[in-house]
Motif scaffolding. Structure first.
Motif, short mmCIF file in Angstrom:
data_model
loop_
_atom_site.label_atom_id
_atom_site.label_comp_id
_atom_site.label_asym_id
_atom_site.label_seq_id
_atom_site.Cartn_x
_atom_site.Cartn_y
_atom_site.Cartn_z
N ARG A 50 -2.59 10.63 1.97
CA ARG A 50 -2.76 9.21 1.70
C ARG A 50 -3.10 8.85 0.24
NH1 ARG A 50 -3.84 4.72 5.21
NH2 ARG A 50 -4.51 3.06 3.85
N PRO A 51 -4.18 9.41 -0.34
CA PRO A 51 -4.52 8.97 -1.70
C PRO A 51 -3.44 9.30 -2.73
CG PRO A 51 -5.91 10.82 -1.02
CD PRO A 51 -5.16 10.38 0.19
N VAL A 52 -2.79 10.46 -2.56
CA VAL A 52 -1.75 10.86 -3.51
C VAL A 52 -0.56 9.91 -3.40
CG1 VAL A 52 -0.17 12.69 -4.20
CG2 VAL A 52 -2.47 13.26 -3.36
N LEU A 53 -0.14 9.66 -2.16
CA LEU A 53 1.03 8.82 -1.94
C LEU A 53 0.77 7.39 -2.42
CD1 LEU A 53 3.87 8.95 -0.92
CD2 LEU A 53 3.05 8.46 1.40
N ALA A 54 -0.48 6.93 -2.27
CA ALA A 54 -0.82 5.58 -2.73
C ALA A 54 -0.51 5.43 -4.21
CB ALA A 54 -2.29 5.29 -2.46
#
Lengths: 339, 266
Positions: free
Chosen positions: A190-194
Motif C-alpha cells: 500500500r504505501p509504496v503503491l500510493a
C-alpha cells in the motif's frame, strides 16, 4: 395446395442442406490477437466456417462463461483464467492424438503451473510485461521498477490500467512472488503503491503505446507486444525486462466442456499450431511465439526485436487469486482516488 | 408500452436489485445468499469520496453546458425557419460519427505534440507545450463536448415555443435586456433547462470512457468503479449495489427537478 406442399418440401430440403454443408466452429478470442488471414485459411482448407467473437479481458471471458452465455468451441484465456476454468471443470480434456502440431512447442511452454499435465490448454502466444524507455529523452539507465518510479519522472509515465499488475510490480520490488497476495503483503504494498500512483500520467491497458508515440510520456510499463510495435516504429523505444522480475503471461487455446463441435475445435487448434500459420500470428502480433518451428520462419529482424524475444530476466506467471481480486481493486481504487 | 417498460426497465432493475444483496464466489459468480455487506461497502469513505467527486465533475459539466448551450439554442430558435433547420442539423451531425472516434479526435487535438499546442506555439502564445491531455481539464472538455447537444436540443425546444410578444411586452413595460432575459425568457424556457440538466447531469456522472481515454484513468469516477466491478474485480453484487444507489440518486434528482419545474411554471 400442391404448390404449397412442394414449397414446404423445398424449404425443408434447403434447410437440411444448409445444416449439412455449413459446419461451423465458434472461436471466442482476444480482440486484436487472431489475424483474419488465419481464420480464412482454415475455412478455405476445411470448409468449416469460423464464427469469431472477441473479448478484451480475461475477466470479461470468465464473466461470460460463468453467466452461461454463448456456446463456444475454442476459447483463448490467459494462464490464470485457464487455471480456474480447469479447477471448475469448465474445460474439455484435449485429445492429443488430434493435435500432432504440439511437437512444435518449446519445452519451456509445456507443463506450466496453470495446467501441469498440459491436458487442457495449448499455448497460443506468450509475452511479458516490461519497461519501455524513450532513449531520446531519458538518458538514465533504467533497469527495473525502482528506476521508473522516481520523482523526476512524475507525469512522464504510462502504465497498464490493471490493478493486479500494479500490485505485482510492488511485490516484485519487495522481493516477493507476484502471486503472494496475503493481507500482510498487501498492507506492505500500500504505501509504496500510493507513491507510485502519484507519478503516473496515464493508465492504459488497451493501447499504452499511444501515449509514448504521442510524446505525452517518456517511460512505460506495458505489454511486450505493444513494446515490440513501438520498437518496429522507432528504435529509440527500448524494452527492458525489470531486474526485480517480470510477469510472463501465456495465452492459451482451450475447448470449453460444453463445446458443440469438439472435433472441429481440435482441427482449428492444430491448424494454428502449424509453423506457417503460427508465423502469420507472429507477423501481425509480435509477441513471443512458443512455436519453435514457426520462429524458424521469422525474419532476423523480427527475431531481433528485444520486446518479442527478450533475453534473461526472472519471469513468473500469474496464478488465480480468487476473491482477493476484489480486495486489490478496492486498494487501487482507494489509492487512485485519494492522491 | 407497459410490456416494453417491463422488459427493458423493470426486469433489469429488479435483477440488479436482487444481485446487490448477494455474495460473490471465488470465480466471480453470484451466490444467492442474503447479505447487506455490499451496501455497507458503498458507504465506505473510499466510494463516497468518488461519488462526491463524480457529482462535482457532472455538476461543472452541466453548468458549462448551460452557459455555452443556452445562447446557441436561443439563437437557433430565433433564426428564420430554413436556417433554423440547417443549424439544428449541424448540432446533430456529430452523432453520425462514433462517440469513441470523436473522443480520439480530441486526443489528437489536446496531446502534447497535438493540434492545439502546434497552433499556440506557432503564434508564440506559449513557450513550452501545454500539458492538457490526461488532466481534469481534459475530462471536463470531453464531457462538455459529449453532452452539449443534449443541453442545446431541449432548450431549443422551449425557446422555439417562446412567444416573442411576451418579450416585447417586457420591453414596452420598461425592462432592459438583462431584466427581460432574467424575468421573462429564462423562466419561460425553464422546462428546457431542467430537461437539459437532467439529460446532461445524469449520464455525465456515470461516464467512464472519457475519464479513461482523456483523463488517463488517473482519477476514478463512479462509472469507472462500477465498470471495474463487472470486469476486473468480477464482483457483480458490489457493482449492482453501487448501481442501485446510483439509480436511487437519479430518481431523487428527477423528483427535485420536477418539483422545481412545476413550482416555476405555476
Amino acid at each position: 395446395m400442391k404448390s404449397l406442399k412442394s414449397t414446404l418440401l423445398a424449404l425443408t430440403a434447403l434447410v437440411g442442406a444448409a445444416g449439412l454443408t455449413a459446419e461451423e466452429v465458434t472461436l471466442f478470442g482476444w480482440s486484436e490477437y487472431v489475424p483474419q488471414a488465419v481464420l480464412d485459411g482454415f475455412t478455405a482448407e476445411t470448409g468449416i466456417k469460423v464464427n469469431f467473437e472477441t473479448f478484451s479481458s480475461n475477466e470479461e471471458l470468465l464473466s461470460k462463461l460463468v453467466a452461461g452465455g454463448g456456446a463456444y468451441d475454442v476459447i483463448q484465456p490467459s494462464d490464470y483464467a485457464a487455471e480456474v476454468m480447469i479447477r471448475r471443470k469448465m474445460l474439455a480434456p484435449l485429445d492429443r492424438t488430434k493435435l500432432p502440431g504440439l511437437r512444435h512447442l518449446g519445452d519451456e511452454f509445456r507443463r506450466l503451473p496453470h495446467d501441469p499435465d498440459g491436458g487442457f490448454t495449448v499455448p497460443y502466444m506468450t509475452g511479458t510485461v516490461g519497461i519501455v524507455v524513450n532513449t531520446e529523452v531519458v538518458k538514465d539507465e533504467i533497469k527495473g521498477y525502482a528506476d521508473v518510479f522516481q520523482a523526476k519522472f512524475r507525469n512522464r509515465l504510462v502504465v497498464l490500467n490493471d490493478n493486479r499488475e500494479l500490485v505485482a510490480w510492488v511485490l516484485k520490488t519487495q522481493g516477493k512472488s507476484a502471486n503472494d497476495v496475503s493481507p500482510a503483503n498487501l498492507a506492505a504494498v500500500r504505501p509504496v503503491l500510493a507513491e507510485w500512483i502519484k507519478l503516473v500520467k496515464v493508465f492504459d491497458s488497451d493501447s499504452p503505446k499511444t501515449a509514448l508515440l504521442n510524446g505525452d510520456v517518456d517511460l512505460g510499463i506495458v505489454w511486450s507486444g505493444e513494446a515490440a510495435i513501438l520498437w518496429n516504429e522507432n528504435k529509440k523505444f527500448q524494452y527492458v525486462i525489470p531486474a526485480e522480475g517480470a510477469h510472463q503471461f501465456v495465452d492459451v487455446l482451450a475447448i470449453p466442456a460444453n463445446a458443440r463441435n469438439k472435433e472441429a475445435a481440435h482441427r482449428l487448434i492444430d491448424y494454428i499450431l502449424r509453423p506457417e500459420v503460427s508465423k502469420i500470428v507472429s507477423e501481425n502480433f509480435p509477441y513471443t511465439n512458443p512455436n519453435l518451428a514457426a520462429r524458424k520462419l521469422l525474419t532476423a529482424d523480427e527475431l531481433a526485436n528485444p520486446a518479442s524475444y527478450p533475453t534473461g530476466g526472472q519471469l513468473e506467471t500469474f496464478r488465480d487469486i480468487g476473491a482477493v481480486a476484489a480486495r486489490i481493486d478496492q486498494l487501487v481504487t482507494d489509492l487512485k482516488s485519494s492522491q | 408500452m407497459i410490456a416494453w417498460l417491463a422488459a427493458f426497465v423493470v426486469v433489469p432493475a429488479a435483477i440488479l436489485f436482487v444481485y446487490s444483496f448477494c455474495e460473490r464466489d471465488e470465480i466471480g459468480g453470484v451466490i444467492f445468499s442474503f447479505t447487506l455487506e455490499n451496501y455497507t461497502r458503498v458507504f465506505d469513505p473510499i466510494y463516497l469520496r468518488i461519488f462526491v467527486r463524480s457529482i462535482g465533475y457532472a455538476g461543472l459539466t452541466t453548468l458549462i453546458c448551460v452557459v455555452v448551450g443556452y445562447p446557441v439554442a436561443y439563437y437557433i430558435a430565433r433564426a428564420p425557419e430554413a436556417r433554423r433547420h440547417r443549424l439544428l442539423l449541424l448540432v446533430m451531425v456529430p452523432f453520425w460519427t462514433s462517440f469513441l472516434i470523436r473522443t480520439y479526435a480530441w486526443i489528437t487535438i489536446l496531446k502534447q505534440e497535438g493540434l492545439l499546442n502546434a497552433v499556440l506555439q506557432s503564434f508564440n502564445l506559449v513557450g513550452e507545450p501545454l500539458s492538457l491531455l490526461y488532466t481534469p481539464t481534459a475530462v471536463v472538455i470531453g464531457l462538455v463536448y459529449a453532452y452539449l447537444p443534449f443541453m442545446i436540443l431541449p432548450i431549443y425546444a422551449s425557446a422555439e415555443k417562446l412567444d416573442h410578444a411576451l418579450v416585447e411586452a417586457a420591453h414596452d413595460l420598461g425592462a432592459g435586456p438583462v431584466r427581460a432575459f432574467s424575468s421573462v425568457i429564462v423562466p419561460l424556457t425553464m422546462p428546457g433547462i431542467a430537461a437539459g440538466t437532467l439529460l446532461v447531469f445524469v449520464p455525465a456522472i456515470g461516464m467512464f470512457a472519457i475519464t479513461d481515454l482523456m483523463g488517463g484513468a488517473k482519477v476514478p469516477m463512479i462509472g469507472n468503479v462500477i465498470q471495474n466491478q463487472f470486469l476486473q474485480a468480477r464482483d457483480w453484487p458490489f457493482g449492482a449495489a453501487l448501481g442501485v444507489v446510483f439509480l436511487a440518486m437519479f430518481a431523487l434528482t428527477y423528483v427535485v427537478l420536477q418539483r422545481r419545474g412545476a413550482a416555476v411554471s405555476s
